[in-house]
Design an enzyme around this catalytic site. Structure first.
Site, PDB file in Angstrom:
ATOM      1  N   HIS A 211      61.480   3.055  10.743  1.00  0.00           N
ATOM      2  CA  HIS A 211      62.248   3.566  11.876  1.00  0.00           C
ATOM      3  C   HIS A 211      61.630   3.242  13.230  1.00  0.00           C
ATOM      4  CE1 HIS A 211      59.240   6.728  11.668  1.00  0.00           C
ATOM      5  NE2 HIS A 211      59.545   7.004  12.907  1.00  0.00           N
TER       6      HIS A 211
HETATM    7  C1  UD1 Z   1      61.220  10.390  16.508  1.00  0.00           C
HETATM    8  C2  UD1 Z   1      59.777  10.366  17.006  1.00  0.00           C
HETATM    9  C3  UD1 Z   1      58.904   9.621  15.998  1.00  0.00           C
HETATM   10  C4  UD1 Z   1      59.066  10.196  14.611  1.00  0.00           C
HETATM   11  C5  UD1 Z   1      60.533  10.138  14.247  1.00  0.00           C
HETATM   12  C6  UD1 Z   1      60.768  10.689  12.839  1.00  0.00           C
HETATM   13  C7  UD1 Z   1      59.533  10.312  19.437  1.00  0.00           C
HETATM   14  C8  UD1 Z   1      59.174   9.474  20.591  1.00  0.00           C
HETATM   15  N1  UD1 Z   1      59.656   9.677  18.274  1.00  0.00           N
HETATM   16  O1  UD1 Z   1      61.701   9.048  16.549  1.00  0.00           O
HETATM   17  O2  UD1 Z   1      57.555   9.764  16.396  1.00  0.00           O
HETATM   18  O3  UD1 Z   1      58.303   9.425  13.703  1.00  0.00           O
HETATM   19  O4  UD1 Z   1      61.265  10.918  15.199  1.00  0.00           O
HETATM   20  O5  UD1 Z   1      62.089  10.685  12.503  1.00  0.00           O
HETATM   21  O6  UD1 Z   1      59.710  11.508  19.575  1.00  0.00           O
HETATM   22  N2  UD1 Z   1      69.399  10.565  15.533  1.00  0.00           N
HETATM   23  C9  UD1 Z   1      70.432  11.021  14.756  1.00  0.00           C
HETATM   24  N3  UD1 Z   1      70.308  12.243  14.183  1.00  0.00           N
HETATM   25  C10 UD1 Z   1      69.209  13.012  14.350  1.00  0.00           C
HETATM   26  C11 UD1 Z   1      68.156  12.519  15.138  1.00  0.00           C
HETATM   27  C12 UD1 Z   1      68.262  11.289  15.720  1.00  0.00           C
HETATM   28  O7  UD1 Z   1      71.454  10.352  14.574  1.00  0.00           O
HETATM   29  O8  UD1 Z   1      69.166  14.123  13.805  1.00  0.00           O
HETATM   30  C13 UD1 Z   1      69.510   9.229  16.153  1.00  0.00           C
HETATM   31  C14 UD1 Z   1      69.521   9.369  17.665  1.00  0.00           C
HETATM   32  O9  UD1 Z   1      70.807   9.477  18.128  1.00  0.00           O
HETATM   33  C15 UD1 Z   1      68.845   8.111  18.119  1.00  0.00           C
HETATM   34  C16 UD1 Z   1      67.923   7.761  16.986  1.00  0.00           C
HETATM   35  O10 UD1 Z   1      68.345   8.495  15.859  1.00  0.00           O
HETATM   36  O11 UD1 Z   1      69.755   7.072  18.280  1.00  0.00           O
HETATM   37  C17 UD1 Z   1      66.487   8.042  17.327  1.00  0.00           C
HETATM   38  O12 UD1 Z   1      66.210   9.435  17.476  1.00  0.00           O
HETATM   39  P1  UD1 Z   1      64.991   9.959  18.386  1.00  0.00           P
HETATM   40  O13 UD1 Z   1      64.729  11.377  18.137  1.00  0.00           O
HETATM   41  O14 UD1 Z   1      65.196   9.523  19.784  1.00  0.00           O
HETATM   42  O15 UD1 Z   1      63.736   9.147  17.919  1.00  0.00           O
HETATM   43  P2  UD1 Z   1      63.257   8.736  16.461  1.00  0.00           P
HETATM   44  O16 UD1 Z   1      63.397   7.265  16.348  1.00  0.00           O
HETATM   45  O17 UD1 Z   1      63.893   9.604  15.420  1.00  0.00           O
END
Ligand code: UD1
Length: 363
Positions: A211
């Site tokens: 991820h």
């Molecule tokens: C975040 C953390 C990372 C951790 C990871 C575990 C930061 C900077 N990064 O990254 O350290 O390893 O979580 O999962 O905080 N999304 C969904 N549903 C959700 C959550 C996210 O669809 O419940 C989508 C969001 O819309 C976005 C993407 O996933 O497009 C990334 O989510 P985000 O929380 O920004 O960062 P992660 O890549 O999950």
């Protein structure tokens, strides 16, 4: 200190706060002094599979407050969390804001609390990858720079903090609360439905999670990574629970990989069940390298750096990088049954949360 805010925002936070909350309840049952706490979910992760399922399976009580920030850019998430947490601090002022790990929620709440003169405790403080292209590294650096009490997972983290000029008396080497969750739940693991559906058996498959933006945000990158893995896993299938971020990019690839079994994100007990019975794990996560170390499962990390070097020097993890040649070399090594055995880092013993709560109560 007996009034605490506990902050959780994203999936890897939940297994770190669960044991601390349970240890607080245990402490309160035995002691006349009570620790009052508020559990604050920032809402950074909001899908049922990324959040609610973890609360249920890890017996974490419902958050007192959900800031509901949802998705956004790094700056948007940080800003929204800060605005909403600042409001929550006007309703109840804790003695201590306890943050865990390295996600955006960790940094945003630490800054907000500190500016309201609330002391900050950082669980998993002091670890460093020295890769400033990772948002998590910035989160660690900023959070640690304003932390009052560090709870560290390793002695190297203590040393990193001392090198930065932090005083010894602020740093407590306590071990790893993520491992508390792991050890505490080993008897409760659940076989996922795909185990039967795909006729899986012990050591017959690999598990993969990807991820990190550096691996999954570019189409070419993701395509070539998946292709090299798909083509070099021998007769093993790869179970690939896909993070939402990865899924968005994967759907644009429009390709099929015959050896990859793609599923939605998995709940904790099912995911650990799969890891524990696998022949090996391919990942770009940090936390999973700690879990594979304790479970003694071979782990290939598709990154150039790690903030958890003990998983390599003591545990079963290898820092493979992202070069296809290296990935193939390590996959062959795994197939040949040639993997190092590995040991368990000091104090990763399932008792860390109790140590943390005892220290907080004594301050
Ligand atoms: C975040 C953390 C990372 C951790 C990871 C575990 C930061 C900077 N990064 O990254 O350290 O390893 O979580 O999962 O905080 N999304 C969904 N549903 C959700 C959550 C996210 O669809 O419940 C989508 C969001 O819309 C976005 C993407 O996933 O497009 C990334 O989510 P985000 O929380 O920004 O960062 P992660 O890549 O999950």
């Amino acid at each position: 200190m007996n009034k605490i805010d506990i902050i959780a925002g994203a999936r890897p936070n939940f297994m770190k706060i669960g044991p601390i909350i349970h240890a607080i309840h245990e402490y309160n049952n035995k002691s006349s002094l009570q620790i009052e706490y508020r559990l604050i979910h920032t809402g950074q992760h909001y899908d049922k599979k990324m959040s609610e399922d973890f609360f249920e399976q890890l017996n974490i009580p419902k958050p007192h407050i959900n800031l509901g920030v949802g998705s956004g850019t790094q700056a948007e998430q940080t800003a929204n969390i800060m605005i909403k947490y600042e409001k929550a601090l006007t309703e109840w002022k804790p003695d201590l804001c306890l943050v865990v790990g390295d996600v955006t929620s960790t940094m945003a709440c630490a800054i907000t609390a500190k500016k309201q003169w609330v002391k900050v405790a950082h669980v998993e403080g002091g670890i460093r990858s020295y890769d400033e292209k990772m948002p998590e590294e910035i989160n660690r650096m900023v959070t640690d720079s304003i932390t009052d009490i560090f709870f560290t997972t390793t002695k190297l983290a203590n040393q990193n903090l001392k090198n930065l000029g932090h005083d010894d008396d602020k740093i407590y080497f306590v071990g790893n609360t993520m491992i508390d969750s792991l050890i505490g739940n080993l008897e409760r693991l659940k076989e996922p439905p795909l185990w039967i559906d795909n006729k899986l058996s012990k050591n017959s498959y690999l598990v993969m999670t990807l991820h990190r933006p550096s691996n999954v945000d570019g189409m070419d990158n993701l395509r070539s990574l998946l292709k090299v893995i798909n083509d070099n896993v021998g007769n093993k299938k790869v179970i690939f629970p896909m993070h939402p971020r990865t899924k968005k990019m994967y759907e644009q690839l429009g390709m099929q990989f015959s050896n990859l079994i793609i599923t939605s994100p998995m709940s904790y007990l099912e995911f650990i069940f799969l890891i524990k019975n696998s022949a090996g794990v391919i990942t770009d996560s940090g936390g999973i390298t700690e879990e594979t170390t304790v479970l003694k499962i071979p782990c290939l990390t598709l990154r150039d750096s790690t903030e958890r070097p003990e998983t390599v020097s003591i545990g079963t993890n290898e820092l493979v990088g992202k070069n296809p040649k290296d990935i193939v070399r390590y996959l062959k090594k795994l197939e040949a049954g040639n993997w190092k055995v590995g040991g368990i880092p000091e104090l990763w013993d399932g008792q860390t949360a109790q140590r943390i709560v005892k220290i907080i109560a004594s301050l």
